[in-house]
Design an enzyme around this catalytic site. Structure first.
Site, PDB file in Angstrom:
ATOM      1  N   GLU A  92       4.079  17.822 -30.864  1.00  0.00           N
ATOM      2  CA  GLU A  92       3.794  18.558 -29.636  1.00  0.00           C
ATOM      3  C   GLU A  92       5.056  19.180 -29.042  1.00  0.00           C
ATOM      4  O   GLU A  92       6.142  18.625 -29.170  1.00  0.00           O
ATOM      5  CB  GLU A  92       3.188  17.606 -28.593  1.00  0.00           C
ATOM      6  CG  GLU A  92       1.928  16.912 -29.047  1.00  0.00           C
ATOM      7  CD  GLU A  92       1.524  15.772 -28.114  1.00  0.00           C
ATOM      8  OE1 GLU A  92       2.061  15.718 -26.979  1.00  0.00           O
ATOM      9  OE2 GLU A  92       0.693  14.945 -28.514  1.00  0.00           O
ATOM     10  N   CYS A 105       9.685  21.329 -23.632  1.00  0.00           N
ATOM     11  CA  CYS A 105       9.955  19.969 -24.100  1.00  0.00           C
ATOM     12  C   CYS A 105       9.651  19.926 -25.593  1.00  0.00           C
ATOM     13  O   CYS A 105       8.526  20.206 -26.017  1.00  0.00           O
ATOM     14  CB  CYS A 105       9.082  18.981 -23.326  1.00  0.00           C
ATOM     15  SG  CYS A 105       9.402  17.255 -23.748  1.00  0.00           S
ATOM     16  N   CYS A 112       7.522   7.669 -33.891  1.00  0.00           N
ATOM     17  CA  CYS A 112       8.810   7.150 -33.411  1.00  0.00           C
ATOM     18  C   CYS A 112       8.938   5.682 -33.818  1.00  0.00           C
ATOM     19  O   CYS A 112       7.957   4.943 -33.824  1.00  0.00           O
ATOM     20  CB  CYS A 112       8.884   7.284 -31.888  1.00  0.00           C
ATOM     21  SG  CYS A 112      10.480   6.818 -31.176  1.00  0.00           S
ATOM     22  N   CYS A 116       8.348   1.926 -27.726  1.00  0.00           N
ATOM     23  CA  CYS A 116       8.355   1.574 -26.309  1.00  0.00           C
ATOM     24  C   CYS A 116       6.932   1.282 -25.838  1.00  0.00           C
ATOM     25  O   CYS A 116       5.981   1.967 -26.229  1.00  0.00           O
ATOM     26  CB  CYS A 116       8.956   2.715 -25.485  1.00  0.00           C
ATOM     27  SG  CYS A 116      10.700   3.024 -25.863  1.00  0.00           S
ATOM     28  N   CYS A 119       4.739   4.201 -24.333  1.00  0.00           N
ATOM     29  CA  CYS A 119       4.796   5.508 -24.989  1.00  0.00           C
ATOM     30  C   CYS A 119       3.731   5.649 -26.065  1.00  0.00           C
ATOM     31  O   CYS A 119       3.676   4.855 -27.009  1.00  0.00           O
ATOM     32  CB  CYS A 119       6.184   5.717 -25.588  1.00  0.00           C
ATOM     33  SG  CYS A 119       6.358   7.287 -26.455  1.00  0.00           S
ATOM     34  N   CYS A 330       3.088  12.181 -23.544  1.00  0.00           N
ATOM     35  CA  CYS A 330       3.551  12.698 -24.820  1.00  0.00           C
ATOM     36  C   CYS A 330       2.947  11.897 -25.975  1.00  0.00           C
ATOM     37  O   CYS A 330       2.960  10.671 -25.967  1.00  0.00           O
ATOM     38  CB  CYS A 330       5.077  12.623 -24.870  1.00  0.00           C
ATOM     39  SG  CYS A 330       5.776  13.427 -26.310  1.00  0.00           S
TER      40      CYS A 330
END
Length: 346
Positions: A92, A105, A112, A116, A119, A330
């Protein structure tokens, strides 16, 4: 055989290509101008190259730009773009207009590794690093590309975990042969990977944003497992060795969670941790994601938190919440698209 993309190549890489193809060295700069300044869609449009040179180049290379496959438009003007980077993977980029600013952004990885707690991208796990081509393409291929005033690398992924490709992309954004942007227009966000952080600070003059979210190590480790390998106290001490007063800005990102890290006790710990460091704190509203038992703090609490920090010498802002009606968090749109692709195969 698929052709290699020229978009995302540095001038040095273009010089290697022209040398291998038997072209003069200056041809590389001409190619860079056609791609990054004139934004041609095909090699055939590079009219100051001879027909023979264009044919040689076209036999092995292409521009390598690809349009987003989907977009979602918010009532506040924010647009979330979805780019397909492999058969099943998507990333994105989010366009955020705000008065005389237009920020994009940008993502640096598919998924990832940091995982986290808050997230959505981390819930995907890690699939791949994006190439410089795929990073630059997010900027290059949106309809609003010419309107952009700022880039924030705060999208999917940990930029310093893909440092080589990120540094290449930053070089292209800021160099005379590329987009010619000031490094002060670009901010790179990180949880604080120590080795990558040192290299970034030494090789780039772009702004830096460190995700902190709690000044208490045990709590930060619960929210951000990277704390175990890269303690925030060590990251702050490393940052004290660099000058942030002129060439770049240092900020700390702090998502304010209701009943978790939102009391003034945490504000006091932040002040202790950051004392003497030339920096600012950005408070961020939490966008809820599925299956995570965290809620965002209300605006009154965030305002008190901001005012306390500012009154004690830590300049603090509350970031405006944007795009709440279009999968604001996100990673949510890419997760939904990936699930859709998986369902199609069943």
């Amino acid at each position: 055989m698929s052709k290699q993309p020229l978009l995302g190549m540095t001038l040095t890489e273009l010089q290697d290509i022209t040398r291998n193809l038997g072209m003069p060295k200056f041809t590389a700069k001409q190619i860079a101008t056609w791609i990054y300044e004139k934004k041609v869609s095909s090699i055939n449009e590079m009219t100051n190259l001879s027909l023979k040179q264009r044919e040689k180049l076209d036999a092995e290379f292409e521009i390598g730009a690809s349009a987003p496959v989907e977009s979602m438009h918010s009532v506040d003007g924010t647009i979330k773009y979805l780019f397909q980077v492999s058969e099943k993977d998507f990333v994105e980029a989010v366009y955020i207009p705000d008065d005389d600013r237009a920020t994009l952004c940008v993502s640096s990885q598919v998924g990832c590794k940091m995982n986290c707690k808050f997230c959505m991208t981390g819930k995907q796990g890690f699939s791949a690093n994006l190439s410089a081509n795929q990073i630059i393409n997010q900027i290059y291929s949106i309809p609003e590309s010419e309107k952009l005033t700022n880039i924030v690398m705060m999208g999917m992924g940990e930029p310093l975990d893909n440092l080589d490709e990120v540094l290449k992309a930053l070089e292209i954004m800021t160099s005379d042969y590329g987009f010619k942007w000031s490094p002060k227009r670009i901010t790179v966000s990180s949880v604080g990977l120590k080795k990558g952080l040192r290299q970034f600070l030494e090789k780039s003059h772009c702004h830096l944003a460190i995700s902190i979210h709690s000044p208490v190590p045990a709590q930060r480790a619960d929210l951000m497992p990277a704390e175990k390998a890269f303690p925030i106290t060590e990251i702050v001490e490393l940052l004290r060795k660099y000058d942030f007063s002129k060439q770049r800005r240092l900020s700390f990102e702090y998502i304010v969670f209701n009943g978790v890290n939102d009391s003034l006790l945490y504000a006091k710990e932040l002040i202790k941790l950051l004392r003497g460091l030339d920096c600012r704190v950005n408070l961020i509203r939490f966008h809820a994601i599925p299956n995570v038992d965290l809620d965002g703090a209300d605006m009154e609490t965030m305002t008190k938190f901001r005012d306390y920090l500012t009154s004690h010498g830590v300049f603090t802002t509350i970031r405006s919440s944007r795009g709440e009606d279009i999968f604001a968090a996100c990673g949510m749109l890419s997760t939904a698209k990936k699930q859709e692709k998986n369902d199609e195969k069943l």
